[in-house]
Design an enzyme around this catalytic site. Structure first.
Site, PDB file in Angstrom:
ATOM      1  N   LYS A  64      43.089  34.233  30.536  1.00 15.38           N
ATOM      2  CA  LYS A  64      41.976  34.298  29.594  1.00 15.38           C
ATOM      3  C   LYS A  64      41.398  32.935  29.242  1.00 15.38           C
ATOM      4  CE  LYS A  64      41.371  38.702  28.396  1.00 15.38           C
ATOM      5  NZ  LYS A  64      40.052  39.368  28.372  1.00 15.38           N
ATOM      6  N   SER A  86      48.827  38.569  35.579  1.00 18.16           N
ATOM      7  CA  SER A  86      47.768  38.069  34.703  1.00 18.16           C
ATOM      8  C   SER A  86      48.237  37.525  33.365  1.00 18.16           C
ATOM      9  CB  SER A  86      46.733  39.178  34.458  1.00 18.16           C
ATOM     10  OG  SER A  86      47.333  40.295  33.818  1.00 18.16           O
TER      11      SER A  86
END
Length: 676
Positions: free
Chosen positions: A223, A477
């Site tokens: 992110k 992720s």
């Protein structure tokens, strides 16, 4: 249920707030007054601008009547202003450590919690649609309306490619994103993460499994890339006014670190259910943390309103061209790190920012490589949007993989995905847990559920299509795992890896039957066994066995059947795994009993709020609480509700605002817990 040191606004405080809200876009449109008094909630003066969405039910969509739609919007309007005033928020200013207390997205309370004064503020300037503006309608669907076998590449239908292209929607084509990705500024703060071969997994699956280690970023998640890329391209005068975002975790840390690097002030709005370890991590990065709202929609509404009030730039988590371009650098690195033949890249999908960026880059440079999204079976907003050829809104969304628990995908991300994606693989909670264990055994790293999603999808896809000796990439992720979630992961990992099966067997209630049962089990390892006397004729046992091959399970069931011990496989029955294995107390027959599963938010007062709605009007006959960490508690509840009261019960459940599911038809409950 959960402990938290909070400053609270009392539940008996009366609030009257003018609210403008439109469900399909989280914009405020219709005025409504919501009153709170002594725990009783009600709405009045509601006039809704939106008619019901009606779609052919054979296409898997939900048909909503006018009354159902109005009830649904009432529920969301109540949520928009903060249903439970008693759990509003607590946070601390990063500079002066003074408490920050906010009540609802459009009402502000004083910081003195003992004598909180709540006053409504004006609606945002963009609350009323501009002349000629038509808000986009969303199709409301349930996650279960589109399900297919694990590993199957689905989501694509004749409707998927029939709409406008990404260029028609925004003026940016995939080739334009390519240039933006090449010019990205992410490496001022992010690192180029390694692409590692997973030898143990590769040997087990038969394909070359490569892991893109985004869990190794400074904030343990990808992110940071998108947040920094957007913020780094803001004019200095905008940075001087500061930024704000709404997030439950990873995006918050990305924005906070980016703000520290760019020397700008950042306010991070997070739901009140956010675990302390997460908001403390954000605070340590120098941001001001404000906890507001039980649901993310409330948190986001607060952040957007404050961005208007203070002139701050709102940093969206996924639906922004520069955020997408920043995430797309992951695809650029994969192309550089793996120049050889590559079958597919598997990407976790929430709002769609990461997969949009990767697809926009790789489909221009390596068009032969499949770009495959992976979603949980109970949070499949992108698969359903692609299937219907339009964005949908999930009526319920599963929270186990909270990093991708998104009800509506982004507008820009959807247009890119409908043009570029090869499909979406769906995996269940058990498969995600198995992938977390696989990653730990491979690298000694522990991924969060959303972080292991792509690996779970890659495994399922390779097994479903028999992919052998070809290279695939799975994006690891994120690794912001809460420690209390590990208990659930360890319980379900072997089930997800098909190393353990949950079974139910009927056997005669007579002397020696237990011994004969164990003789039939033979060398198979029994990992759990639950039995309670039920009747003089028949005994029911619920147990788990360790298995290594599907053939072993089939042979075991045949052996039991031959011994007149009927055996049923409950491995895929979540009710049995989460609740009934802990409730083996014998069958009962209770008249007018309803059985529902609720998801309680992990915050003080959640149980009392539930009881205020349902008790003492209806008798509670069963209650089993099972914490799932910050995603909320999975609670099985039985209540005695006569037939003529059932509609009122549903209305009360809607008003409560907790997600719920009817379990009366669940076979496991009928067999284990109920006569008749």
């Amino acid at each position: 249920m959960a402990s938290r040191s909070c400053a609270l606004v009392g539940p008996a405080a009366a609030v009257e707030s003018s609210v403008y809200f439109h469900q399909t876009s989280n914009r405020l449109l219709a005025q409504n007054t919501v009153s709170f008094s002594g725990g009783k909630y009600g709405t009045s003066g509601c006039e809704f601008l939106r008619s019901a969405s009606v779609e052919n039910s054979q296409q898997g969509s939900t048909v909503l009547s006018q009354s159902q739609e109005r009830r649904k919007q009432r529920k969301n309007q109540v949520r928009a202003v903060g249903l439970d005033i008693s759990s509003v928020l607590v946070g601390k200013d990063a500079e002066n450590a003074k408490p920050v207390v906010v009540s609802t997205p459009y009402a502000v309370a004083s910081s003195d919690a003992a004598a909180a004064v709540v006053e409504p503020s004006a609606p945002p300037p963009d609350a009323v649609p501009k002349p000629g503006e038509v808000p986009q309608e969303l199709l409301y669907v349930m996650p279960g309306s589109l399900q297919y076998e694990a590993g199957y590449l689905g989501g694509i239908s004749e409707k998927t490619r029939s709409g406008e292209t990404a260029a028609a929607a925004t003026g940016l084509s995939p080739i334009s994103y390519l240039t933006r990705i090449l010019a990205s500024k992410v490496y001022d703060v992010a690192i180029e993460t390694p692409l590692e071969l997973a030898p143990k997994l590769s040997e087990k699956i038969g394909a070359q499994i490569h892991l893109k280690r985004e869990d190794m970023q400074p904030v343990f998640s990808f992110k940071l890339r998108g947040a920094y890329n957007m913020m780094a391209k803001l004019p200095q005068e905008q940075l001087d006014r500061g930024v704000i975002c709404s997030s439950a975790g990873n995006h918050a840390q990305g924005v906070a670190l980016a703000a520290r690097r760019l020397k700008c002030d950042a306010v991070i709005a997070m739901p009140v259910t956010t675990p302390e370890i997460k908001w403390q991590s954000v605070k340590r990065l120098g941001a001001t943390v404000v906890l507001v709202g039980d649901a993310y929609d409330e948190t986001q509404a607060y952040a957007k309103q404050r961005s208007i009030d203070e002139g701050r730039v709102f940093v969206p988590p996924f639906d922004n061209t520069e955020v997408i371009a920043g995430q797309g650098t992951v695809g650029m690195e994969i192309v550089r790190q793996h120049p050889g033949p590559l079958h597919a890249v598997f990407v976790p999908v929430g709002g769609g920012g990461l997969i949009s960026g990767i697809a926009a880059y790789m489909k221009q440079v390596r068009p032969e490589v499949k770009i495959i999204g992976v979603e949980p079976t109970d949070a499949n907003a992108m698969a359903l949007s692609l299937h219907h050829g339009r964005r949908v809104s999930l009526q319920q969304v599963g929270g186990f993989a909270d990093g991708v628990a998104v009800k509506v995908v982004g507008e820009e991300t959807f247009q890119l995905c409908r043009e570029l994606l090869d499909g979406v693989v769906l995996v269940n909670r058990d498969a995600i847990c198995a992938a977390i264990k696989d990653m730990f055994e491979e690298t000694r790293s522990i991924l969060e559920p959303a972080g292991a999603l792509a690996l779970a999808g890659a495994k399922a896809y390779c097994q479903y299509y028999g992919i052998k000796d070809e290279a695939v990439v799975a994006i690891a992720s994120g690794a912001n795992m809460n420690f209390d979630r590990l208990r659930i992961v360890t319980e379900l990992a072997d089930v997800g890896a098909r190393k353990e099966a949950v079974l139910l067997t009927f056997m005669p209630e007579e002397r020696g039957s237990f011994k004969r049962f164990m003789e039939m089990v033979g060398p198979i390892n029994v990992t759990e066994f639950k039995y309670r006397y039920t009747s003089e004729e028949q005994a029911i046992v619920l147990y788990s066995v360790g298995l290594h091959k599907e053939e072993e399970l089939l042979a075991f069931k045949k052996r039991m059947e031959a011994a007149q011990m009927r055996t049923m496989d409950m491995t895929n029955n979540d009710l049995a795994k989460d609740h009934l294995r802990h409730l083996m107390g014998g069958q009962t027959k209770i008249e007018h009993e309803l059985l529902y599963r609720f998801v309680f938010p992990e915050r003080p007062g959640a149980l009392m709020q539930f009881l205020e709605v349902f008790s003492p009007q209806w008798n509670i006959t069963l209650f089993h609480y099972r914490s799932q960490g910050e995603t909320g508690a999975n609670v099985l509840v039985g209540l005695q509700v006569v037939k003529e009261d059932e509609q009122e019960f549903i209305q009360c459940a809607d008003r409560l605002g907790y997600e719920y599911q009817d379990e009366r038809s669940n076979e496991a409950f009928r067999l284990i817990m109920r006569y008749g």
